[in-house]
Design a protein around this motif. Sequence first.
Motif, PDB file in Angstrom:
ATOM      1  N   VAL A 113      -0.710   0.248  -1.984  1.00  0.00           N
ATOM      2  CA  VAL A 113      -1.421  -0.486  -0.943  1.00  0.00           C
ATOM      3  C   VAL A 113      -2.907  -0.475  -1.321  1.00  0.00           C
ATOM      4  CG1 VAL A 113      -1.994  -0.643   1.511  1.00  0.00           C
ATOM      5  CG2 VAL A 113       0.241   0.254   0.801  1.00  0.00           C
ATOM      6  N   PRO A 114      -3.512  -1.617  -1.669  1.00  0.00           N
ATOM      7  CA  PRO A 114      -4.935  -1.634  -2.023  1.00  0.00           C
ATOM      8  C   PRO A 114      -5.811  -1.537  -0.777  1.00  0.00           C
ATOM      9  CG  PRO A 114      -4.051  -3.852  -2.084  1.00  0.00           C
ATOM     10  CD  PRO A 114      -2.898  -2.950  -1.780  1.00  0.00           C
ATOM     11  N   THR A 115      -6.986  -0.934  -0.922  1.00  0.00           N
ATOM     12  CA  THR A 115      -7.947  -0.817   0.179  1.00  0.00           C
ATOM     13  C   THR A 115      -9.350  -1.106  -0.354  1.00  0.00           C
ATOM     14  OG1 THR A 115      -8.262   1.562  -0.177  1.00  0.00           O
ATOM     15  CG2 THR A 115      -6.563   0.906   1.400  1.00  0.00           C
ATOM     16  N   HIS A 116     -10.301  -1.287   0.565  1.00  0.00           N
ATOM     17  CA  HIS A 116     -11.649  -1.649   0.120  1.00  0.00           C
ATOM     18  C   HIS A 116     -12.332  -0.493  -0.585  1.00  0.00           C
ATOM     19  CE1 HIS A 116     -12.895   0.481   3.780  1.00  0.00           C
ATOM     20  NE2 HIS A 116     -14.122   0.461   3.317  1.00  0.00           N
ATOM     21  N   ILE A 125     -16.568  -0.749  -6.513  1.00  0.00           N
ATOM     22  CA  ILE A 125     -15.958  -0.827  -5.185  1.00  0.00           C
ATOM     23  C   ILE A 125     -14.449  -0.866  -5.363  1.00  0.00           C
ATOM     24  CG2 ILE A 125     -15.886  -3.341  -4.999  1.00  0.00           C
ATOM     25  CD1 ILE A 125     -16.892  -0.876  -2.175  1.00  0.00           C
ATOM     26  N   GLY A 126     -13.734  -0.317  -4.386  1.00  0.00           N
ATOM     27  CA  GLY A 126     -12.275  -0.399  -4.439  1.00  0.00           C
ATOM     28  C   GLY A 126     -11.607   0.929  -4.138  1.00  0.00           C
ATOM     29  N   GLY A 127     -10.339   0.839  -3.761  1.00  0.00           N
ATOM     30  CA  GLY A 127      -9.541   2.036  -3.503  1.00  0.00           C
ATOM     31  C   GLY A 127      -8.087   1.657  -3.390  1.00  0.00           C
ATOM     32  N   TRP A 128      -7.239   2.664  -3.258  1.00  0.00           N
ATOM     33  CA  TRP A 128      -5.812   2.386  -3.095  1.00  0.00           C
ATOM     34  C   TRP A 128      -5.087   3.581  -2.506  1.00  0.00           C
ATOM     35  CZ3 TRP A 128      -3.339   5.889  -6.279  1.00  0.00           C
ATOM     36  CH2 TRP A 128      -3.951   6.230  -7.489  1.00  0.00           C
ATOM     37  N   LEU A 129      -3.957   3.271  -1.881  1.00  0.00           N
ATOM     38  CA  LEU A 129      -3.034   4.279  -1.378  1.00  0.00           C
ATOM     39  C   LEU A 129      -1.720   4.063  -2.099  1.00  0.00           C
ATOM     40  CD1 LEU A 129      -2.260   6.497   0.719  1.00  0.00           C
ATOM     41  CD2 LEU A 129      -1.666   4.636   2.289  1.00  0.00           C
ATOM     42  N   VAL A 189      -2.546  -2.056   6.901  1.00  0.00           N
ATOM     43  CA  VAL A 189      -3.618  -2.549   6.046  1.00  0.00           C
ATOM     44  C   VAL A 189      -3.996  -3.974   6.430  1.00  0.00           C
ATOM     45  CG1 VAL A 189      -2.276  -3.561   4.127  1.00  0.00           C
ATOM     46  CG2 VAL A 189      -4.484  -2.494   3.664  1.00  0.00           C
ATOM     47  N   VAL A 190      -3.044  -4.736   6.940  1.00  0.00           N
ATOM     48  CA  VAL A 190      -3.322  -6.099   7.382  1.00  0.00           C
ATOM     49  C   VAL A 190      -4.236  -6.094   8.608  1.00  0.00           C
ATOM     50  CG1 VAL A 190      -2.271  -8.240   8.193  1.00  0.00           C
ATOM     51  CG2 VAL A 190      -1.118  -6.877   6.461  1.00  0.00           C
ATOM     52  N   VAL A 191      -4.121  -5.037   9.419  1.00  0.00           N
ATOM     53  CA  VAL A 191      -4.943  -4.933  10.624  1.00  0.00           C
ATOM     54  C   VAL A 191      -6.369  -4.519  10.280  1.00  0.00           C
ATOM     55  CG1 VAL A 191      -5.213  -3.746  12.843  1.00  0.00           C
ATOM     56  CG2 VAL A 191      -2.917  -4.341  12.003  1.00  0.00           C
ATOM     57  N   TYR A 192      -6.505  -3.553   9.386  1.00  0.00           N
ATOM     58  CA  TYR A 192      -7.810  -2.929   9.166  1.00  0.00           C
ATOM     59  C   TYR A 192      -8.541  -3.380   7.907  1.00  0.00           C
ATOM     60  CZ  TYR A 192      -6.470   0.385  12.818  1.00  0.00           C
ATOM     61  OH  TYR A 192      -6.110   0.949  14.011  1.00  0.00           O
ATOM     62  N   GLU A 193      -7.811  -3.841   6.877  1.00  0.00           N
ATOM     63  CA  GLU A 193      -8.433  -4.083   5.581  1.00  0.00           C
ATOM     64  C   GLU A 193      -8.334  -5.538   5.128  1.00  0.00           C
ATOM     65  OE1 GLU A 193      -9.716  -1.632   3.237  1.00  0.00           O
ATOM     66  OE2 GLU A 193      -9.727  -0.169   4.861  1.00  0.00           O
TER      67      GLU A 193
END
Length: 471
Positions: free
Chosen positions: A108-111, A277-281, A296-300
Motif C-alpha cells: 500500500v503506497p503512502t505519501h 518524498i514517499g512511503g509504503w506499508l 488509504v483511499v480515505v486518507y492518502e
Amino acid sequence: MSEKHVVTMGQQFGRRSWAEPWKIKMVEPIKTMSPEERQRAIEEAGYNTFLLRSEDVYIDLLTDSGTSAMSDRQWAALMLGDEAYAGSRNFYDLEEAIRTYYGYKYIVPTHQGRGAEHLISQVAIEPGQYVPGNMYFTTTKLHQELAGGKFVDVIIDEAHDPASLHPFKGNIDLAKLEDLIQRVGPEKIAYVSVAGTVNMAGGQPISMENIKAVRALTDKYGIRVYLDATRMMENAYFIQEREPGYEDKSVAEILKEFCSYTDGAWMSAKKDNLVNIGGWLALNHEDHFEAARNLVVVYEGLHTYGGMAGRDMAALAIGIQEAVQDDYVRARVGQVRYLGELLTDWGIPIVQPIGGHAIFLDARKIYEHIPQDQFPAQALAAHIYADSGVRGMERGVVSAGRNPETGEHNYPKLELVRLTIPRRVYTQAHMDVVAESVKAVFDRRHEAKGLRMVYEPKYLRFFQARFEPVA
C-alpha cells in the motif's frame, strides 16, 4: 569499516584510503553567515533549529529524511512517470521492487512514512490494547496513542546507557516482552513494534538472533510483529559486520531474511530508499491489507498511488535497488563513523557504538550543570548552530513530550543532540567542519545556559516549540 577512516596519507599508516562509491555531477551552492547573523537567526527561530530558514543553514544535519541526493538513474526516472490516476505502471514497478528486496506480499503506497504509521495503527490497534516495542519513536508512538493504544518500551536496558558498547542495543528484552504478554493477556497486545535501527537509542541495530527469538515468542501467543523498516539497510550492514554467520552474506540477503521474521513493515522511503518524498506499508496478512487498502483511499489517495505522483514511485523503485548495494551502505555508515571517531578522539561524549545514520551527542554529559527541565539538548543544538551554521536537532525531554495523565514532562534517560548525515550529500571535509564546531562548543561548555519553553504546541512539540535563554 572498523578501522578509522582517515584519508590523508592513509597508506603511511599501513592501510588503504577509501572513497565514496559515486562522483559528483551537480552542485548546490550553500552560504555562510557571520556569527552575528547566526545569533540573530537562532533567536528569531525561538532557539528551535526546526524553525530556522534552510537558506540560513551552512551544513544541514537536521534529518536524513527526504534530504538524500538522488542518482542520475532516479532523476531520469522522473521523466518516465505514468501520472494516470489509477493503475500507474510505476506502482507495479514499485510493488515488484518491494516484493523482491523486502519479501512482503501486499503493498500500500503512502505519501510518506507517517501515512503508513497512521494506516497500520488504525487497522491493527483496538482501543485499550498495548503496543510493545524497542523504544518509542515520536510520530509512531503518537499514531499508536491516537488509535487508542498504549506503547510499552521493552528494549534491553543497555539501550538507555549512552556509554554501553553492546553491539545490538536495539534488541528486545524477551523477558520484558513475555512479562507484559502474560500480565495483560495476548489478546490485549495489538502487535509488537520493531524498529531497525532504533533512532531514539542512537541509531542502534537489532540482531538477527533477537528478531528470530521475538518471532518464536510471538508465534507462541498468536501475536503479529510489524517492522519500522525505515533504516533497515544500515541495520543489515551492522548484522553483516557484527553477527557470526552473516559476514559473507550481502546486505540484500540479510534484509530479506530479517523481514521474513515479521508480518509486515511500514517505511519512510525518504530515508533508506533514497527519495525526497514517499512511503509504503507492506503486509503479509490479507485482513490487515484489505483494511489498509480501503483506508488509504480515505486518507492518502487511490491504492495505486497513495499520495505519490507516478514519477515519485518511479524514483523510489530505483532507490530501493541502489540502497541495498554493499559498497553504498559501507560508505554511508563509514561517513557517520568518521565523524563519530573524530569526536571520540577529542573526548566528546557521544552514544556508543556509533550508529548508522547519525551521531548523537550526550548533552546531559556535556552540559552537566544544566538541569533537564532547562532542556540541555535543545540548548546544545542551538549553540552549535550559532557557532558554525551547522543544524542538528534535539532528542531528549522536548521530544519525549508530556505524560498524558499527569501533564508533567517525560524525562528520558537519554538527552541527546542528533547530527544526522544525509545520504550522498556531504563530503568528508564537511564532516571535519562539523566536528570542529562541536569541539568549539564543547570547549566552552561551562559558559552555557539552559532554556525555558515559551510556546508549546499540543502534539509533537519539538517541531514547533519556542524557547528563550534562562535568566
